[in-house]
Design a protein around this motif. Sequence first.
Motif, mmCIF file in Angstrom:
data_model
loop_
_atom_site.group_PDB
_atom_site.id
_atom_site.type_symbol
_atom_site.label_atom_id
_atom_site.label_comp_id
_atom_site.label_asym_id
_atom_site.label_seq_id
_atom_site.Cartn_x
_atom_site.Cartn_y
_atom_site.Cartn_z
ATOM 1 N N SER A 118 29.898 -35.448 -0.798
ATOM 2 C CA SER A 118 28.626 -36.140 -0.935
ATOM 3 C C SER A 118 27.500 -35.122 -0.846
ATOM 4 N N GLN A 119 26.411 -35.400 -1.532
ATOM 5 C CA GLN A 119 25.266 -34.495 -1.501
ATOM 6 C C GLN A 119 24.702 -34.387 -0.096
ATOM 7 N N HIS A 120 24.851 -35.434 0.690
ATOM 8 C CA HIS A 120 24.391 -35.416 2.078
ATOM 9 C C HIS A 120 25.111 -34.328 2.873
ATOM 10 N N ASP A 121 26.422 -34.260 2.737
ATOM 11 C CA ASP A 121 27.194 -33.250 3.467
ATOM 12 C C ASP A 121 26.835 -31.845 3.008
ATOM 13 N N ILE A 122 26.633 -31.673 1.707
ATOM 14 C CA ILE A 122 26.270 -30.360 1.182
ATOM 15 C C ILE A 122 24.918 -29.917 1.724
ATOM 16 N N ASN A 123 23.955 -30.820 1.726
ATOM 17 C CA ASN A 123 22.618 -30.468 2.196
ATOM 18 C C ASN A 123 22.607 -30.121 3.677
ATOM 19 N N ILE A 124 23.392 -30.841 4.471
ATOM 20 C CA ILE A 124 23.479 -30.526 5.888
ATOM 21 C C ILE A 124 24.043 -29.125 6.092
ATOM 22 N N ASN A 125 25.073 -28.796 5.344
ATOM 23 C CA ASN A 125 25.693 -27.479 5.451
ATOM 24 C C ASN A 125 24.699 -26.374 5.088
ATOM 25 N N VAL A 126 23.927 -26.586 4.025
ATOM 26 C CA VAL A 126 22.934 -25.596 3.599
ATOM 27 C C VAL A 126 21.849 -25.431 4.658
ATOM 28 N N VAL A 127 21.357 -26.532 5.202
ATOM 29 C CA VAL A 127 20.301 -26.475 6.211
ATOM 30 C C VAL A 127 20.778 -25.743 7.464
ATOM 31 N N MET A 128 21.993 -26.028 7.897
ATOM 32 C CA MET A 128 22.528 -25.374 9.103
ATOM 33 C C MET A 128 22.677 -23.866 8.887
ATOM 34 N N GLN A 129 23.143 -23.466 7.708
ATOM 35 C CA GLN A 129 23.292 -22.048 7.417
ATOM 36 C C GLN A 129 21.940 -21.346 7.375
ATOM 37 N N LEU A 130 20.960 -21.964 6.733
ATOM 38 C CA LEU A 130 19.634 -21.363 6.647
ATOM 39 C C LEU A 130 18.956 -21.298 8.015
ATOM 40 N N MET A 131 19.176 -22.295 8.847
ATOM 41 C CA MET A 131 18.582 -22.270 10.184
ATOM 42 C C MET A 131 19.148 -21.123 11.012
ATOM 43 N N GLU A 132 20.453 -20.884 10.906
ATOM 44 C CA GLU A 132 21.069 -19.780 11.633
ATOM 45 C C GLU A 132 20.550 -18.436 11.119
ATOM 46 N N GLN A 133 20.401 -18.323 9.796
ATOM 47 C CA GLN A 133 19.860 -17.088 9.225
ATOM 48 C C GLN A 133 18.411 -16.867 9.667
ATOM 49 N N ALA A 134 17.666 -17.956 9.776
ATOM 50 C CA ALA A 134 16.271 -17.842 10.226
ATOM 51 C C ALA A 134 16.205 -17.356 11.672
ATOM 52 N N ARG A 135 17.070 -17.861 12.514
ATOM 53 C CA ARG A 135 17.098 -17.422 13.913
ATOM 54 C C ARG A 135 17.376 -15.925 14.011
ATOM 55 N N LEU A 136 18.400 -15.473 13.285
ATOM 56 C CA LEU A 136 18.774 -14.062 13.334
ATOM 57 C C LEU A 136 17.659 -13.171 12.782
ATOM 58 N N SER A 137 17.021 -13.608 11.704
ATOM 59 C CA SER A 137 15.940 -12.826 11.108
ATOM 60 C C SER A 137 14.740 -12.743 12.046
ATOM 61 N N ASN A 138 14.460 -13.822 12.751
ATOM 62 C CA ASN A 138 13.334 -13.827 13.684
ATOM 63 C C ASN A 138 13.610 -12.915 14.877
ATOM 64 N N SER A 143 20.754 -44.593 -1.110
ATOM 65 C CA SER A 143 22.115 -44.379 -1.601
ATOM 66 C C SER A 143 22.286 -43.061 -2.323
ATOM 67 N N SER A 144 21.176 -42.326 -2.570
ATOM 68 C CA SER A 144 21.272 -41.102 -3.361
ATOM 69 C C SER A 144 22.111 -40.041 -2.668
ATOM 70 N N ASP A 145 22.005 -39.954 -1.323
ATOM 71 C CA ASP A 145 22.758 -38.942 -0.591
ATOM 72 C C ASP A 145 24.235 -39.276 -0.509
ATOM 73 N N ASN A 146 24.598 -40.533 -0.826
ATOM 74 C CA ASN A 146 25.995 -40.941 -0.719
ATOM 75 C C ASN A 146 26.765 -40.728 -2.010
ATOM 76 N N LYS A 147 26.091 -40.304 -3.074
ATOM 77 C CA LYS A 147 26.765 -40.056 -4.327
ATOM 78 C C LYS A 147 27.595 -38.786 -4.223
ATOM 79 N N PHE A 148 28.779 -38.821 -4.826
ATOM 80 C CA PHE A 148 29.673 -37.683 -4.739
ATOM 81 C C PHE A 148 29.475 -36.751 -5.922
ATOM 82 N N SER A 149 29.506 -35.464 -5.632
ATOM 83 C CA SER A 149 29.473 -34.423 -6.647
ATOM 84 C C SER A 149 30.685 -33.527 -6.436
#
Length: 325
Positions: free
Chosen positions: A177-197, A267-273
């Motif tokens: 689902s696009q929801h799961d993908i977006n969560i994964n991307v946000v978590m990765q970017l947040m960790e990268q932001a912490r390390l960069s800061n 329902s947009s985040d529940n669509k599967f890709s």
Amino acid sequence: GNELNISRRKPNKSSKGTFAPLPSERVSCENPSPKSHDQPLLSAMNANAMHTKRKKKIEIVELTINQVEELDLLYPVGCSVWFQFDEVDNSNDGDNPKQSFRTGVVSAVLIDLSSRDIMYKVSLTTRQGTEQSEMIPEYQLHYAPRCPVSVSKSSSSTMGTNTHLLQGEILMCMAKSQHDININVVMQLMEQARLSNISNDFEKLIDILDQLASVPVSHQILSETFIGKYIVTLKSHSNDIVGKQAHALVEKWKGIANEEKDQASHSSDNKFSYFYTILIVEKGNEFHVADNVSAEHVQYRKVPTLGAEETESSHSTITTAPGLC
């Protein structure tokens, strides 16, 4: 023409037992009265209906090998594919249901001359061990494991616009689902932001904030990842650019959260890709595994055959270390 004038009569109230004619009514010949005795006319109408059906008949033509190569299709003849993904509930897995699919090899490509839609003839082996073929539309097909592909180097580029392509080999295709993908991307970017800061790499931190601004987020994603709380702490950052970007990002997400409160459902985040896990080779023997690669960044990579007995699964030019896959 296509219309027939007929007259109907009903009993005349003024004279019992006699009939008075009614004004003629216009009845379309496309739906003639079953009481009509004009057999020649009915026969002509039926013949005309059959002629119309023949005109609307779908004409499907199989393409030649040369035509297939000229069209540069996503799934050429010989390409291994997966199709008909279905989600299978498994009580032991809880929220992680299994997925089933069917696998085969493209044996022919056909085109519907009326709609110009491409259809693929896929050869497969049934559970009983018999060989059969099925017609599968393009949107239902996906590359199977070990299929050689080209991958666009940047996730923001598509196959048609990016000339910097990497060689790869499909390891897995998953429906997410696009929801799961977006969560994964946000978590990765947040960790990268912490390390960069922490490392005072403000230039990279600014780039990460730009990437976060382009990620589609929802109120649920903000609640599950706590990304908003972290970005708030950057509003008073010593670097002015970081502070301004963080402030703009927080305001943007506040607007999204307020809009979703006024909506009944989402329902947009529940669509599967469909996303691929791909083994990618960049230089020499250096390789890495790329996860969540969207289909629009992947294209079949034709590899010259070395012998008549070579099969599609052996076309890959990538050699993996023992035990890697």
